[in-house]
Design a protein around this motif. Sequence first.
Motif, PDB file in Angstrom:
ATOM      1  N   ASP A  86     -16.824  26.798 -38.111  1.00 19.65           N
ATOM      2  CA  ASP A  86     -18.005  26.476 -38.356  1.00 19.65           C
ATOM      3  C   ASP A  86     -19.039  27.030 -39.177  1.00 19.65           C
ATOM      4  N   GLY A  87     -18.609  28.527 -39.538  1.00 19.91           N
ATOM      5  CA  GLY A  87     -19.397  29.216 -40.560  1.00 19.91           C
ATOM      6  C   GLY A  87     -20.540  30.112 -39.496  1.00 19.91           C
ATOM      7  N   TYR A  88     -20.428  30.211 -38.247  1.00 20.35           N
ATOM      8  CA  TYR A  88     -21.234  30.957 -37.345  1.00 20.35           C
ATOM      9  C   TYR A  88     -20.964  32.354 -37.552  1.00 20.35           C
ATOM     10  N   VAL A  89     -21.986  33.104 -37.671  1.00 22.49           N
ATOM     11  CA  VAL A  89     -22.077  34.614 -37.980  1.00 22.49           C
ATOM     12  C   VAL A  89     -22.529  35.240 -36.687  1.00 22.49           C
ATOM     13  N   GLY A  90     -21.665  36.470 -36.375  1.00 24.72           N
ATOM     14  CA  GLY A  90     -21.985  37.260 -35.207  1.00 24.72           C
ATOM     15  C   GLY A  90     -21.024  38.302 -34.849  1.00 24.72           C
ATOM     16  N   TYR A  91     -21.182  38.925 -33.855  1.00 24.13           N
ATOM     17  CA  TYR A  91     -20.319  40.072 -33.477  1.00 24.13           C
ATOM     18  C   TYR A  91     -19.305  39.812 -32.204  1.00 24.13           C
ATOM     19  N   CYS A  92     -18.173  39.921 -32.568  1.00 22.02           N
ATOM     20  CA  CYS A  92     -17.317  39.539 -31.377  1.00 22.02           C
ATOM     21  C   CYS A  92     -16.417  41.024 -31.153  1.00 22.02           C
ATOM     22  N   ALA A  93     -15.796  41.150 -30.111  1.00 25.37           N
ATOM     23  CA  ALA A  93     -14.910  42.314 -29.712  1.00 25.37           C
ATOM     24  C   ALA A  93     -13.694  42.574 -30.844  1.00 25.37           C
ATOM     25  N   ASP A  94     -13.674  43.625 -31.149  1.00 26.52           N
ATOM     26  CA  ASP A  94     -12.673  43.815 -32.325  1.00 26.52           C
ATOM     27  C   ASP A  94     -11.404  43.581 -31.690  1.00 26.52           C
ATOM     28  N   GLU A  95     -11.044  44.029 -30.391  1.00 21.98           N
ATOM     29  CA  GLU A  95      -9.584  43.898 -29.656  1.00 21.98           C
ATOM     30  C   GLU A  95      -9.357  42.402 -29.313  1.00 21.98           C
ATOM     31  N   ALA A  96     -10.140  41.575 -29.558  1.00 25.99           N
ATOM     32  CA  ALA A  96      -9.775  40.314 -29.394  1.00 25.99           C
ATOM     33  C   ALA A  96      -9.210  39.538 -30.592  1.00 25.99           C
ATOM     34  N   LEU A  97      -9.184  40.290 -31.861  1.00 28.87           N
ATOM     35  CA  LEU A  97      -8.677  39.831 -33.231  1.00 28.87           C
ATOM     36  C   LEU A  97      -7.289  40.682 -33.438  1.00 28.87           C
ATOM     37  N   GLY A  98      -6.646  39.898 -34.294  1.00 33.07           N
ATOM     38  CA  GLY A  98      -5.553  40.365 -34.913  1.00 33.07           C
ATOM     39  C   GLY A  98      -5.115  39.893 -35.998  1.00 33.07           C
ATOM     40  N   PRO A  99      -4.042  40.491 -36.737  1.00 30.29           N
ATOM     41  CA  PRO A  99      -3.590  39.948 -38.150  1.00 30.29           C
ATOM     42  C   PRO A  99      -3.368  38.499 -38.205  1.00 30.29           C
ATOM     43  N   MET A 100      -3.486  37.837 -39.310  1.00 32.15           N
ATOM     44  CA  MET A 100      -3.382  36.438 -39.410  1.00 32.15           C
ATOM     45  C   MET A 100      -1.868  36.133 -38.580  1.00 32.15           C
ATOM     46  N   LEU A 101      -1.796  34.834 -38.045  1.00 30.86           N
ATOM     47  CA  LEU A 101      -0.539  34.319 -37.568  1.00 30.86           C
ATOM     48  C   LEU A 101      -0.047  33.282 -38.536  1.00 30.86           C
ATOM     49  N   PRO A 102       1.162  32.917 -38.166  1.00 32.77           N
ATOM     50  CA  PRO A 102       1.739  31.771 -39.195  1.00 32.77           C
ATOM     51  C   PRO A 102       0.787  30.395 -39.009  1.00 32.77           C
ATOM     52  N   PRO A 103       0.798  29.654 -40.158  1.00 28.43           N
ATOM     53  CA  PRO A 103      -0.202  28.514 -40.086  1.00 28.43           C
ATOM     54  C   PRO A 103       0.043  27.673 -38.718  1.00 28.43           C
ATOM     55  N   ALA A 104      -1.067  27.192 -38.088  1.00 28.51           N
ATOM     56  CA  ALA A 104      -0.835  26.307 -37.053  1.00 28.51           C
ATOM     57  C   ALA A 104      -0.369  24.887 -37.176  1.00 28.51           C
ATOM     58  N   THR A 105       0.473  24.667 -36.234  1.00 25.23           N
ATOM     59  CA  THR A 105       1.077  23.353 -36.377  1.00 25.23           C
ATOM     60  C   THR A 105       0.593  22.391 -35.279  1.00 25.23           C
ATOM     61  N   HIS A 106       0.253  22.891 -34.183  1.00 25.48           N
ATOM     62  CA  HIS A 106      -0.183  22.065 -33.060  1.00 25.48           C
ATOM     63  C   HIS A 106      -1.510  22.717 -32.387  1.00 25.48           C
ATOM     64  N   ARG A 107      -1.889  21.515 -31.632  1.00 23.51           N
ATOM     65  CA  ARG A 107      -3.250  21.870 -31.118  1.00 23.51           C
ATOM     66  C   ARG A 107      -2.965  21.850 -29.175  1.00 23.51           C
ATOM     67  N   VAL A 108      -3.748  22.370 -28.650  1.00 29.32           N
ATOM     68  CA  VAL A 108      -3.612  22.637 -27.053  1.00 29.32           C
ATOM     69  C   VAL A 108      -4.385  20.938 -26.726  1.00 29.32           C
ATOM     70  N   HIS A 109      -3.575  20.304 -26.284  1.00 28.70           N
ATOM     71  CA  HIS A 109      -4.342  18.849 -25.952  1.00 28.70           C
ATOM     72  C   HIS A 109      -4.839  18.708 -24.311  1.00 28.70           C
ATOM     73  N   ASP A 110      -4.110  19.519 -23.367  1.00 27.63           N
ATOM     74  CA  ASP A 110      -4.908  19.682 -21.951  1.00 27.63           C
ATOM     75  C   ASP A 110      -6.101  20.669 -21.972  1.00 27.63           C
ATOM     76  N   LEU A 111      -6.735  20.295 -21.077  1.00 27.76           N
ATOM     77  CA  LEU A 111      -7.813  21.510 -20.894  1.00 27.76           C
ATOM     78  C   LEU A 111      -7.334  22.918 -20.855  1.00 27.76           C
ATOM     79  N   ARG A 112      -6.267  23.139 -20.451  1.00 31.04           N
ATOM     80  CA  ARG A 112      -5.613  24.611 -20.487  1.00 31.04           C
ATOM     81  C   ARG A 112      -4.240  24.494 -20.583  1.00 31.04           C
ATOM     82  N   ALA A 113      -3.634  25.442 -21.192  1.00 36.45           N
ATOM     83  CA  ALA A 113      -2.133  25.393 -21.258  1.00 36.45           C
ATOM     84  C   ALA A 113      -1.968  27.030 -20.825  1.00 36.45           C
ATOM     85  N   PHE A 114      -1.021  27.389 -19.800  1.00 36.01           N
ATOM     86  CA  PHE A 114      -0.466  28.635 -19.568  1.00 36.01           C
ATOM     87  C   PHE A 114       0.497  29.372 -20.620  1.00 36.01           C
TER      88      PHE A 114
END
Length: 296
Positions: A86-114
């Motif tokens: 969405d283009g939003y700019v700001g600061y986030c915790a560096d430890e929450a980020l990592g190298p790029m993952l393989p391209p996504a194929t699926h989306r979580v449909h339930d409210l949460r998935a363990f």
Amino acid sequence: MTVSTATRLDPRRHAYRDDLAAESLRDIVSAPRYIAPEPAQVRVASTPLRRAPQATLGYETELVAGEIFDIYDRKYGFAWGQARRDGYVGYCADEALGPMLPPATHRVHDLRAFLYPAASMKATPLGFLPYGAEIAVLDEEKGYASTPLGHVYARHLRPLAERPDDPVAEAERFLGVPYLWGGKSSLGLDCSGLVQTVCSACGIIAPRDSDMQERELGLPLPFPSDFSLLPRGALLFWPGHVALSQGDGRMIHATAHSMTVISEPIEPALRRIEQQGPGLRTLRLLPGAGSRLPGM
């Protein structure tokens, strides 16, 4: 730094500071240096985006697992950059980020998935993925999808191409979820976060904040003579707040009034909100929403 345009750029959606700017803004702003983006990906369930590198500040918005974040600077354990979704700019915790993952194929449909370390419900969860998180499914075993972050029960996921078509129905799944200023996960979200999240799930591009949505999302709609005629999928805007019409005179929204996502009749809500501050200002209709326009 100076902005070389008659229209002031919104710092929420343009990556520039006094000391640097995104390379993409080279011809728009004057800055001491321009930085090319370093793409990274959110590796945790969610992480807040703040306006400064201070963990005590409130959320401006939230990034969920799998989101791509373009980094322009790092300091004090934070990464400063721009969310690609969405283009939003700001600061986030560096430890929450990592190298790029393989391209996504699926989306979580339930409210949460363990997330599990193995394809077993008896394994101790590693964490969870919230609704709307996008992830690559690498394999499937015993009903569990293997992903770069762990194993997920496969029925909690849907292919990216398989989208729901009713944002209101998706919002109704969040009933009772706590209100959280700046949040946009199933653990807590705010009014515009709810709208953006369910629109995104349905393939509708929606900006993050309610003032942006009021300007850009959907089409203008006239005020009805009777709010029971307001179509399902209409957006109701007050200064700093947004709700979704469910049709039949009801609306759903994440509200500080109850500190939850609630459904309530529109007319009494209008009266209550007007007693507390400015009244309803704008109506808009989401793309693909009901074709029946309100009576005038």
